[in-house]
Design a protein around this motif. Structure first.
Motif, mmCIF file in Angstrom:
data_model
loop_
_atom_site.group_PDB
_atom_site.id
_atom_site.type_symbol
_atom_site.label_atom_id
_atom_site.label_comp_id
_atom_site.label_asym_id
_atom_site.label_seq_id
_atom_site.Cartn_x
_atom_site.Cartn_y
_atom_site.Cartn_z
ATOM 1 N N ASP A 298 0.855 -1.189 0.000
ATOM 2 C CA ASP A 298 0.000 0.000 0.000
ATOM 3 C C ASP A 298 0.892 1.240 0.000
ATOM 4 O O ASP A 298 2.116 1.139 -0.105
ATOM 5 C CB ASP A 298 -0.994 -0.021 1.172
ATOM 6 C CG ASP A 298 -0.321 0.108 2.537
ATOM 7 O OD1 ASP A 298 0.902 0.338 2.582
ATOM 8 O OD2 ASP A 298 -1.023 -0.008 3.557
ATOM 9 N N SER A 337 -2.532 -1.517 -6.436
ATOM 10 C CA SER A 337 -2.560 -1.004 -5.062
ATOM 11 C C SER A 337 -3.253 0.364 -5.007
ATOM 12 O O SER A 337 -4.100 0.613 -4.143
ATOM 13 C CB SER A 337 -1.139 -0.887 -4.509
ATOM 14 O OG SER A 337 -1.160 -0.293 -3.236
ATOM 15 N N LYS A 338 -2.901 1.254 -5.942
ATOM 16 C CA LYS A 338 -3.534 2.582 -5.991
ATOM 17 C C LYS A 338 -5.046 2.446 -6.191
ATOM 18 O O LYS A 338 -5.841 3.116 -5.536
ATOM 19 C CB LYS A 338 -2.931 3.413 -7.122
ATOM 20 C CG LYS A 338 -1.632 4.108 -6.777
ATOM 21 C CD LYS A 338 -1.104 4.904 -7.950
ATOM 22 C CE LYS A 338 -1.984 6.087 -8.286
ATOM 23 N NZ LYS A 338 -1.437 6.891 -9.416
ATOM 24 N N TYR A 340 -6.993 -0.239 -5.623
ATOM 25 C CA TYR A 340 -7.589 -0.924 -4.469
ATOM 26 C C TYR A 340 -7.827 0.064 -3.327
ATOM 27 O O TYR A 340 -8.905 0.114 -2.732
ATOM 28 C CB TYR A 340 -6.652 -2.047 -4.026
ATOM 29 C CG TYR A 340 -7.056 -2.773 -2.765
ATOM 30 C CD1 TYR A 340 -7.967 -3.818 -2.813
ATOM 31 C CD2 TYR A 340 -6.521 -2.417 -1.533
ATOM 32 C CE1 TYR A 340 -8.345 -4.495 -1.650
ATOM 33 C CE2 TYR A 340 -6.887 -3.083 -0.374
ATOM 34 C CZ TYR A 340 -7.791 -4.120 -0.444
ATOM 35 O OH TYR A 340 -8.162 -4.773 0.702
ATOM 36 N N HIS A 341 -6.823 0.892 -3.053
ATOM 37 C CA HIS A 341 -6.947 1.815 -1.927
ATOM 38 C C HIS A 341 -7.826 3.025 -2.261
ATOM 39 O O HIS A 341 -8.398 3.646 -1.363
ATOM 40 C CB HIS A 341 -5.556 2.225 -1.437
ATOM 41 C CG HIS A 341 -4.869 1.102 -0.725
ATOM 42 N ND1 HIS A 341 -3.982 0.250 -1.363
ATOM 43 C CD2 HIS A 341 -4.991 0.642 0.538
ATOM 44 C CE1 HIS A 341 -3.576 -0.668 -0.507
ATOM 45 N NE2 HIS A 341 -4.172 -0.458 0.644
ATOM 46 N N HIS A 342 -7.954 3.327 -3.556
ATOM 47 C CA HIS A 342 -8.914 4.356 -3.965
ATOM 48 C C HIS A 342 -10.332 3.889 -3.619
ATOM 49 O O HIS A 342 -11.139 4.661 -3.091
ATOM 50 C CB HIS A 342 -8.786 4.617 -5.470
ATOM 51 C CG HIS A 342 -9.749 5.638 -5.982
ATOM 52 N ND1 HIS A 342 -9.538 6.997 -5.867
ATOM 53 C CD2 HIS A 342 -10.960 5.504 -6.605
ATOM 54 C CE1 HIS A 342 -10.556 7.650 -6.396
ATOM 55 N NE2 HIS A 342 -11.432 6.778 -6.851
ATOM 56 N N CYS A 344 -11.071 1.600 -1.351
ATOM 57 C CA CYS A 344 -11.165 1.576 0.117
ATOM 58 C C CYS A 344 -11.518 2.963 0.650
ATOM 59 O O CYS A 344 -12.347 3.103 1.563
ATOM 60 C CB CYS A 344 -9.837 1.124 0.732
ATOM 61 S SG CYS A 344 -9.469 -0.614 0.444
ATOM 62 N N MET A 345 -10.880 3.993 0.080
ATOM 63 C CA MET A 345 -11.155 5.367 0.503
ATOM 64 C C MET A 345 -12.622 5.723 0.253
ATOM 65 O O MET A 345 -13.293 6.304 1.106
ATOM 66 C CB MET A 345 -10.225 6.331 -0.245
ATOM 67 C CG MET A 345 -10.446 7.809 0.070
ATOM 68 S SD MET A 345 -11.703 8.581 -0.990
ATOM 69 C CE MET A 345 -10.861 8.629 -2.560
ATOM 70 N N SER A 488 -4.805 8.632 4.250
ATOM 71 C CA SER A 488 -4.430 7.834 3.067
ATOM 72 C C SER A 488 -3.136 8.339 2.440
ATOM 73 O O SER A 488 -2.496 7.624 1.660
ATOM 74 C CB SER A 488 -5.556 7.850 2.027
ATOM 75 O OG SER A 488 -5.659 9.120 1.420
ATOM 76 N N GLU A 499 -6.568 -7.862 4.995
ATOM 77 C CA GLU A 499 -7.818 -7.493 4.338
ATOM 78 C C GLU A 499 -8.865 -7.164 5.397
ATOM 79 O O GLU A 499 -9.704 -6.281 5.211
ATOM 80 C CB GLU A 499 -8.281 -8.663 3.447
ATOM 81 C CG GLU A 499 -9.701 -8.574 2.938
ATOM 82 C CD GLU A 499 -9.918 -7.465 1.926
ATOM 83 O OE1 GLU A 499 -11.053 -7.316 1.460
ATOM 84 O OE2 GLU A 499 -8.967 -6.728 1.598
ATOM 85 N N ARG A 502 -9.125 -3.601 6.307
ATOM 86 C CA ARG A 502 -9.918 -2.764 5.411
ATOM 87 C C ARG A 502 -11.351 -2.694 5.939
ATOM 88 O O ARG A 502 -11.956 -1.622 5.988
ATOM 89 C CB ARG A 502 -9.907 -3.345 3.994
ATOM 90 C CG ARG A 502 -10.699 -2.524 2.989
ATOM 91 C CD ARG A 502 -10.782 -3.213 1.657
ATOM 92 N NE ARG A 502 -11.561 -4.421 1.699
ATOM 93 C CZ ARG A 502 -12.897 -4.449 1.663
ATOM 94 N NH1 ARG A 502 -13.584 -3.342 1.598
ATOM 95 N NH2 ARG A 502 -13.535 -5.592 1.694
ATOM 96 N N ASN A 505 -11.361 -0.610 8.966
ATOM 97 C CA ASN A 505 -11.230 0.807 8.618
ATOM 98 C C ASN A 505 -12.563 1.412 8.196
ATOM 99 O O ASN A 505 -12.837 2.582 8.453
ATOM 100 C CB ASN A 505 -10.199 0.997 7.493
ATOM 101 C CG ASN A 505 -8.779 0.922 8.022
ATOM 102 O OD1 ASN A 505 -8.548 1.124 9.211
ATOM 103 N ND2 ASN A 505 -7.847 0.628 7.151
#
Length: 525
Positions: A298, A337-338, A340-342, A344-345, A488, A499, A502, A505
């Motif tokens: 991440d 990763s970018k 996936y975390h976008h 998640c955000m 982030s 996971e 996530r 979070n």
């Protein structure tokens, strides 16, 4: 104020039923009454100049990074960059280089361990060298860029390959930005990018590809505290791999890649002795080929899963992965990763919205409905609005896993939503006699991230206490979203991330809203 913000401010001020002569009087009044000193005139011009200068520098250094990152890996080797920079001006700037490197490593602690420069860290490094050097900073940066540019040579073929690969990586990010909170389009974009690259640059090797994410092992902790769950793979492998679970005590090299934090390449799986074969139908004599396992990081350089590729389906016995292919796969990991975390955000922002609406509804019976939208890129650089939550007058919510997409040209009656997005300001309007308050949620640069479209029916405004509660909810929701976006961006020491974190979070995002509400109460007391 920008032009859209000024227009929106005036529109809110005059309301809907004002006559044209009154508008003309107001315009004349503002023209006559609005005065600016020379200092006030110069301030915004200086700000625009400064912002333009920062943007140009960022663009210049991003282009330089891409030139160096010829395989679209997404990162550069720190020591390789340092070696080249040590010859700048015949080695006369070594002291500034070493000071800048020390400062960079204290700002990004993970650099000492992983040794990889992200585009942001690379830009910071060049700026630090310039600030430590004697002379004009902008001039030094210009000289550094020219020097580093001459140290990279690319053939036309290599340049074309790099450009094509970057397009495929952008497709992964676009899938994340247009899919609401669903990961499926992102998984498909990753598999497609790998397959396309194999056809174009990998001698058309037949590959298997799969993504596995770390989870806490709740059912059988005696097999290890964490496990890998396979969440996506190439179509031919789905019957054997999808939703499978790999434990630490099973054969395989995936956990070694996670623990070491670097790719593990097995050129001949038949000779390794510690490979887990998911397809038990494949005869032992056909279990031949290459295997590559890459850790997924991440933004904080924590490992949260793996990307695996193998050539077991390929009939050619000498089917191997070449260096340029492996570095591109690292780029795919970075892009995934970018993306996936976008997502998640966005999940976290949605959870804030859900929690905020749960708090609001018992306190505001005059609100008829609230529709929540997220802003997403559309066609031809236009944006779209994705309807993600619909809440009726009882507070009953429908969360749209596949969001309804609104485009401006197709939704003239909802143009007020696009005006709200453009201006990033509250917009008031009436549609078929029903009054709406459109309120933006901002990102860290005050661009519109999402919108609450609040319908108050026939009422032109809410009762004073309800209005006060609405304003309080919007303030806390904005504070919670800003906190999520800020977190982030933070970078810390590398470690593992599950996971399950996530999911935790997402729950934490809802708690954030109540935490800010509590802080507000404490300040009032």
């Amino acid at each position: 104020l920008t032009l859209p913000q000024f227009v929106q401010l005036m529109d809110n001020f005059v309301g809907e039923d004002i006559s044209l002569p009154t508008v003309k009087k107001l315009t004349a009044f503002i023209k006559e009454g609005y005065k600016q000193t020379e200092e006030e005139k110069m301030k915004p011009l200086e700000k625009v100049h400064r912002m333009s200068h920062v943007a140009q520098r960022k663009q210049l250094l991003e282009a330089l990074f891409e030139k160096w990152d010829s395989n679209a890996c997404g990162s550069l080797d720190l020591e390789e960059v340092v070696v080249v920079l040590s010859t700048f001006k015949g080695g006369m700037g070594k002291e500034a280089l070493m000071k800048a490197k020390e400062c960079l490593c204290s700002r990004y602690p993970q650099l000492r361990r992983v040794g990889k420069l992200s585009p942001k860290a690379f830009q910071t490094f060049v700026e630090l060298i310039a600030s430590e050097s004697t002379g004009n900073e902008d001039e030094t940066i210009g000289n550094l860029v020219r020097f580093l540019t001459t140290r990279v040579e690319q053939s036309h073929t290599k340049s074309l390959q790099s450009s094509t690969r970057r397009k495929w990586l952008q497709d992964i990010q676009q899938a994340a930005e247009t899919s609401g909170t669903s990961m499926e389009p992102v998984y498909k974009a990753v598999i497609k990018a790998l397959s396309q690259d194999m056809e174009a640059h990998g001698n058309n090797k037949r590959i298997s590809a799969y993504i596995a994410l770390l989870e806490e092992n709740l059912l059988s902790p005696e097999q290890g505290q964490v496990l890998l769950r396979y969440v996506a793979c190439t179509a031919d492998d789905a019957p054997y791999v999808l939703n499978q679970v790999l434990h630490r005590d099973m054969k395989g090299v995936s956990f070694a890649a996670i623990d070491q934090g670097k790719p593990i390449y097995v050129p001949r799986v038949q000779l390794h002795g510690n490979i887990h074969f998911w397809n038990s139908d494949r005869p032992v004599e056909e279990r031949k080929g290459s295997l590559l396992v890459l850790p997924l990081y991440d933004a904080r350089w924590r490992v949260f899963g793996i990307l695996g590729l193998d050539t077991l389906w390929d009939q050619c016995e000498k089917s191997i992965f070449l260096t340029h292919e492996i570095t591109f796969y690292e780029g795919v990991c970075h892009a995934f990763s970018k993306a996936y975390h976008h997502i998640c955000m966005r999940e976290n922002v949605l959870q804030v919205a859900v929690t905020a609406l749960d708090w609001l509804y018992p306190r505001t019976p005059s609100i008829h409905a609230v529709t929540t939208y997220l802003v997403a890129p559309g066609k031809d650089k236009n944006y779209a609005l994705c309807k993600v939550i619909t809440t009726d007058n009882t507070g009953q919510k429908e969360i749209h896993s596949s969001p309804v997409v609104l485009l401006r040209e197709e939704n003239l009656l909802r143009d007020y939503l696009f005006k709200c997005t453009d201006s990033s300001e509250v917009t008031l309007t009436s549609v078929h006699g029903e009054h709406h308050i459109a309120v933006p949620l901002h990102d860290l640069s005050r661009q519109t991230l999402g919108i609450f479209d609040i319908s108050i029916g026939q009422h032109k405004k809410l009762p004073p206490q309800e209005q006060k509660d609405l304003q309080k909810m919007l303030k806390m929701a904005q504070a919670a979203c800003s906190e999520i976006l800020q977190r982030s961006l933070e970078e810390t020491e590398p470690t593992h991330v599950l996971e399950a974190e996530r999911v935790a979070n997402v729950r934490h995002a809802g708690i954030l809203f109540h935490w800010f509400m509590l802080q507000e109460l404490r300040e009032c007391v």
